[in-house]
Design an enzyme around this catalytic site. Structure first.
Site, mmCIF file in Angstrom:
data_model
loop_
_atom_site.group_PDB
_atom_site.id
_atom_site.type_symbol
_atom_site.label_atom_id
_atom_site.label_comp_id
_atom_site.label_asym_id
_atom_site.label_seq_id
_atom_site.Cartn_x
_atom_site.Cartn_y
_atom_site.Cartn_z
ATOM 1 N N THR A 4 0.807 -1.224 0.000
ATOM 2 C CA THR A 4 0.000 0.000 0.000
ATOM 3 C C THR A 4 0.841 1.275 0.000
ATOM 4 O O THR A 4 1.799 1.390 0.752
ATOM 5 C CB THR A 4 -0.909 0.008 1.244
ATOM 6 O OG1 THR A 4 -1.771 -1.117 1.164
ATOM 7 C CG2 THR A 4 -1.741 1.282 1.329
ATOM 8 N N SER A 45 -6.172 1.098 -3.022
ATOM 9 C CA SER A 45 -6.947 0.072 -3.719
ATOM 10 C C SER A 45 -6.349 -0.210 -5.096
ATOM 11 O O SER A 45 -6.214 -1.362 -5.496
ATOM 12 C CB SER A 45 -8.399 0.530 -3.877
ATOM 13 O OG SER A 45 -9.020 0.614 -2.615
ATOM 14 N N ARG A 95 -28.431 -10.882 32.702
ATOM 15 C CA ARG A 95 -28.860 -9.533 33.018
ATOM 16 C C ARG A 95 -30.383 -9.432 32.974
ATOM 17 O O ARG A 95 -31.023 -9.967 32.066
ATOM 18 C CB ARG A 95 -28.252 -8.595 31.975
ATOM 19 C CG ARG A 95 -28.574 -7.138 32.154
ATOM 20 C CD ARG A 95 -27.906 -6.379 31.027
ATOM 21 N NE ARG A 95 -28.267 -4.999 30.973
ATOM 22 C CZ ARG A 95 -28.282 -4.282 29.860
ATOM 23 N NH1 ARG A 95 -27.948 -4.837 28.708
ATOM 24 N NH2 ARG A 95 -28.602 -3.021 29.885
ATOM 25 N N GLY A 101 -24.047 -0.054 29.078
ATOM 26 C CA GLY A 101 -22.842 0.600 29.590
ATOM 27 C C GLY A 101 -21.714 -0.392 29.852
ATOM 28 O O GLY A 101 -20.536 -0.078 29.650
ATOM 29 N N GLU A 122 -6.410 -5.590 3.409
ATOM 30 C CA GLU A 122 -6.525 -6.739 2.483
ATOM 31 C C GLU A 122 -7.630 -6.493 1.454
ATOM 32 O O GLU A 122 -8.312 -7.413 1.034
ATOM 33 C CB GLU A 122 -6.771 -8.040 3.261
ATOM 34 C CG GLU A 122 -5.535 -8.570 3.966
ATOM 35 C CD GLU A 122 -4.516 -9.194 3.016
ATOM 36 O OE1 GLU A 122 -4.924 -9.740 1.977
ATOM 37 O OE2 GLU A 122 -3.315 -9.098 3.310
#
Lengths: 622, 622
Positions: free
Chosen positions: B135, B141, B307, B392, B415
């Protein structure tokens, strides 16, 4: 290609709105601060605490507090000033919100003259840093059933504040881990052996030297996904005694002998009235989310206008990425929605500022719940999109989007979980805001709905006359605003009526299951309502805009908002015979065309947000 | 409510698949490592580097390398072993991928015997840490048009590697900022004044003491959204000379006198053949994304099962959040899709392992592009959903989801950018994988499509016989697998044919604009294809499963995957007369019912992923 500089200025004025002067002043104050750069957590917390003083010195906290205590009595302005902080460091914004909005706001809204006299100046000046200790580990959404207790002891005329079990510890409390000296603690008030529901009590948590007060245990929540400049912590109280006067007693009081009194009957009603006075926090979060979204879009649009990728064979030039349809599709409908939400936020702030009766107050609470949910989800989604649209560069901290993403992520959760909030919105609609609905259980709701006509009447919220005119004269053209409004209204009405019919069928025995089975329907009804309210606010804003060039541009942005919203839910419009397949495809085509048309204006549209350049300093935005 | 322990084990075996032994071995190796806890960036990088040695000592890198150099020649196994690392620390996974997958993989795939002899053992043992420098800042790209040059100098028999302009700096390069000693540098090869396209050259970047080599400039990319244990950096080369032998010369060579030769004609074809040999990296990322997704779901399901929030009035008990439809809707279709993608990944790894001709290779490259895009977007979305579903608590680092979110975010970008990858998939489909399509410009594509019949034939990829049977005997019941497969196939065929018809109309002059205007159509065609391939893989896996209880459960999970996928795109099915409004609503209802049916199995389904408990240690998962 863009509009003139004067045009951007006109656009900016249109966005500035009623609190234009406050907005510009706040932008100037924020623009004078300097971004922190990379800091370790403790350094970062120290930096935030220090900047908070700079905001105090700049007059930021004065705006929303009463004039008799040195403030400016400008409730709407205080929300706008908070919103502007969202262009800067979000830990600083949240810390400011905790100190002045939540802590100070609770003392102001739930306390009485004595509390105001004693505390408000110290809160504004930061002499008294404080916390808003509502959430418990086991009760984040269902705050009516918090377990912390405040038991009155008439012998000493004190409240005994206690954490009865581990799930009752106060959790995620901002300002608790490092700076807070006092907390507004929400607890079940008990006197004479009788529980009167949740009330707020002022509890000192640290002494002058910063050590925890006797009986108070404080724990740091540690590193978080973001907002690491805010010192969130946990609090436990082991039979901590505070004077009777520490009860914030506007909505419920205890006489020296322990006699309880309240201007509001019913535990539930009382609690939701108290919560309602805190609505400003939710509205502020929606505004802050909007600012963060604008900043991410400004960065992505700037980069999208300079970054090139792949060669256009006919010219041999590399293509600017924002010229690709897929890139426009990612950014421009999100930008249009950001405009729409901005105007809806502005209208909500006005409603908060002007609220004058109970019904308006309940409508405002519902609006705040709905817009907070929609605006914060929009922020999460859009900031993610902007990150991806900037590729690898978007992943580097120096380009700011990574921080925006991490910091705003919890907005969908705090000040009310979005999924729970949208259910509140639907309940408000189903009961026409007749009373507080927070404490209606499913069976209560079912009975209530059964008593109502299920023929929903859409009440236009903003710019009624304009919208009446637009609708009555409308054709069926996709770009006819009247047609668009009709689609939004029709969907809301139909979804809501269908929901009412389902819920009415519930019996006492199966009410919970009927409601649970309809939960996706409930959420859809709320979304449809919020979408319509947002569109109306946008229509009103276009109508208000006096600059013809800016108004014409806003008009197109409004088209893109309306049609991309319809497109996103076009399955519903197809399922209910509101769009033919042919027309649904035409909606998608129109969105593509609007993207192409607005692409040359993208930079102007983000420039008009007026984000201070100090806070947009990033290699990709150069 | 759950299935028996034996049932979970059978489910796990079904997930383990062909590389079950490698998978279990890798889980054991990873399970023996200890999570790092909170570390500063430099400490974290040091920790990762250290753990990399632990992996090397545990034999991890041997799996994929040639037996003649001490490896195990198990290509498929190497991807599975990498995938398992995704249950642990993701910086460690990525660093391992850079060293052994990208750097080692490039030496192996693009180099020849001399390179293998000289470097592979040192790469496996970490004696030679290296980078994969492809890159560039200006070319992320469009890597075919990289600007770094490697110019052959026959006088000294050296290549001169040079960074001609700022946009040609190598960017985001893993292992560059701290540890890399050598880099595989992708550069335009020039000899005798002629450019032969991109080739890979080995360039030493640091000396034995860790100082940059003369002419090499190295910069740290600094803090990132996540993966801060990986030392990403930038590289500039100022006329750096390396011996002729440093050219990885499998696909292009330069004789001492400067004569260029290659077994492949055409710059573009050669480059895409070279890229094709690196397909394992893309497949590995898809696998790693899958593991991270599984971990987030395991955490969210465990918390969702304990929960509680709000009271059920008929029983007076607080409701477990996973009993709410909205919570099921968030987690269970995502869980079903994670199963589907797991089996598609397994099938792709097999295809990689067994690939034996050019056509299979091109199909594999297309499959890898498509699944990488779909799997990483699924990861981003699902991990976000899990974060929100945990409220949270999900925002705290101690609960691990925050880290998963931050670390995996860039998977949609590296990638190969997902949007670009899906376009590759569509191009492959439109040309029936006849040749490398990476270098076909829009006009080339248009001509190619024009030459082809636009009558698309869906080629079933897996379990052809089973699917033929399912389809031929299918009814129109929503839970009939044959009906589901037909919907996926029919959509793919129709979308692709429509696209071909649009693109055929392009002329040389407007080809770019025609392609650009169809970009959303292109992306949709690719998605529809990938969805179908994924469903087929799931169908094959259900068929393979020998344990009746596990098979029955997988069958329901497959229903949920198929119907929630149809539901998500039901607007298309409605627009094209494939679903009536009534039936579209029935699909949504069926998804709700499947959620309810699978809810008691949720814990079993995540337990079967076999994530080592060491790496699931979080308060919410206790």
């Amino acid at each position: 290609m863009g509009i003139t500089a004067g045009g951007v200025e006109a656009l900016r004025e249109s966005l500035d709105g009623r609190w234009g002067a406050v907005r510009r002043g706040s932008v100037e104050l924020l623009g004078g601060l300097k971004p922190p750069g990379e800091l370790e957590r403790e350094e970062y917390r120290a930096w935030v605490a220090e900047q908070l003083h700079a905001l105090a010195e700049g007059g930021h906290p004065l705006i929303g507090f009463p004039a008799e205590h040195g403030g400016q009595d400008d409730v709407g302005g205080s929300v706008v000033a908070f919103e502007v902080l969202g262009f800067g460091d979000l830990s600083l914004m949240v810390k400011a919100g905790v100190q002045w909005g939540l802590f100070g706001g609770a003392v102001q809204a739930l306390g009485t003259a004595g509390h105001h006299e004693r505390y408000l100046r110290a809160i504004m000046s930061l002499e008294l840093p404080g916390c808003f200790a509502m959430t418990e580990t086991g009760h984040g959404s269902d705050v009516q059933h918090l377990r912390t207790t405040a038991t009155y002891d008439p012998d000493t005329e004190e409240f005994v504040v206690d954490t009865p079990d581990p799930s009752a510890r106060k959790d995620y409390i901002g300002n608790a881990a490092r700076d807070g000296r006092m907390a507004v603690v929400f607890a079940q008030l008990v006197t004479g052996g009788v529980t009167h529901g949740v009330h707020a009590v002022l509890v000192p948590i640290r002494d002058g030297g910063g050590a925890p007060m006797p009986g108070v245990r404080i724990e740091d929540c540690g590193p978080k996904a973001g907002l690491n400049g805010v010192d969130n912590g946990r609090l436990w109280f082991e039979r901590v005694r505070v004077p009777r006067a520490n009860l914030l007693n506007r909505y419920g009081d205890v006489a020296p002998d322990g006699t309880y009194s309240s201007p509001i009957e019913g535990e539930g009603r009382r609690f939701f009235t108290m919560l309602g006075t805190l609505v400003r926090g939710r509205i502020s979060v929606a505004g802050g989310a909007g600012s963060a979204t604008k900043k991410a879009l400004a960065l992505a649009v700037r980069y999208g206008e300079t970054r090139r990728q792949f060669t256009r064979p006919d010219t041999g030039e590399e293509v600017v990425v924002l010229d690709y349809l897929a890139h426009q599709r990612r950014l421009l409908p999100a930008l249009a929605t950001t405009y729409a939400l901005h105007f809806a936020q502005e209208e909500m702030v006005s409603a908060l500022h002007d609220v004058s009766d109970d019904r308006q107050q309940r409508e405002l609470e519902s609006r705040a719940a709905g817009l907070k949910a929609v605006a914060t989800w929009h922020a999460t989604r859009t900031i993610q999109t902007c990150r991806e649209a900037c590729g690898g560069a978007g992943y580097l901290s120096e380009n700011l989007i990574a921080g925006l993403k991490a910091d705003t992520d919890v907005f969908t959760t705090f000040e009310g979980d979005n999924t729970v909030l949208l259910q509140l919105v639907a309940k408000g609609l189903l009961t026409s805001y007749r009373d507080h609905v927070g404490d209606l259980d499913p069976w209560g709701m079912a009975r209530f709905v059964a008593d109502q006509a299920v023929n929903v009447v859409i009440e236009r919220t903003a710019a009624r006359a304009i919208i009446d005119r637009l609708v009555s004269g409308s054709s069926d053209a996709l770009l006819d605003r009247g047609w668009q409004v009709r689609q939004f209204e029709d969907r809301e009405k139909h979804v809501l009526e269908g929901l009412a019919r389902r819920l009415r069928r519930a019996s006492k025995e199966d009410a919970f299951d009927v409601f649970n089975a309809a939960q996706d329907h409930v959420l859809h009804a709320a979304r449809a309502h919020v979408d319509r309210v947002v569109l109306e606010a946008f229509v009103a804003a276009v109508d208000r805009c006096e600059d013809p060039e800016a108004a014409a541009l806003l008009d197109q942005v409004c088209d893109l908002y309306a049609l991309s919203t319809i497109e996103a839910d076009r399955a519903w419009f197809l399922e209910h015979g509101r769009l033919t397949p042919q027309r649904a495809k035409a909606v998608s085509q129109a969105v593509n065309e609007l993207c192409a048309r607005l692409r040359p204006r993208a930079r102007d549209l983000v420039d008009a947000f007026g984000i201070p350049e100090t806070w947009l300093t990033a290699p990709i935005a150069a």
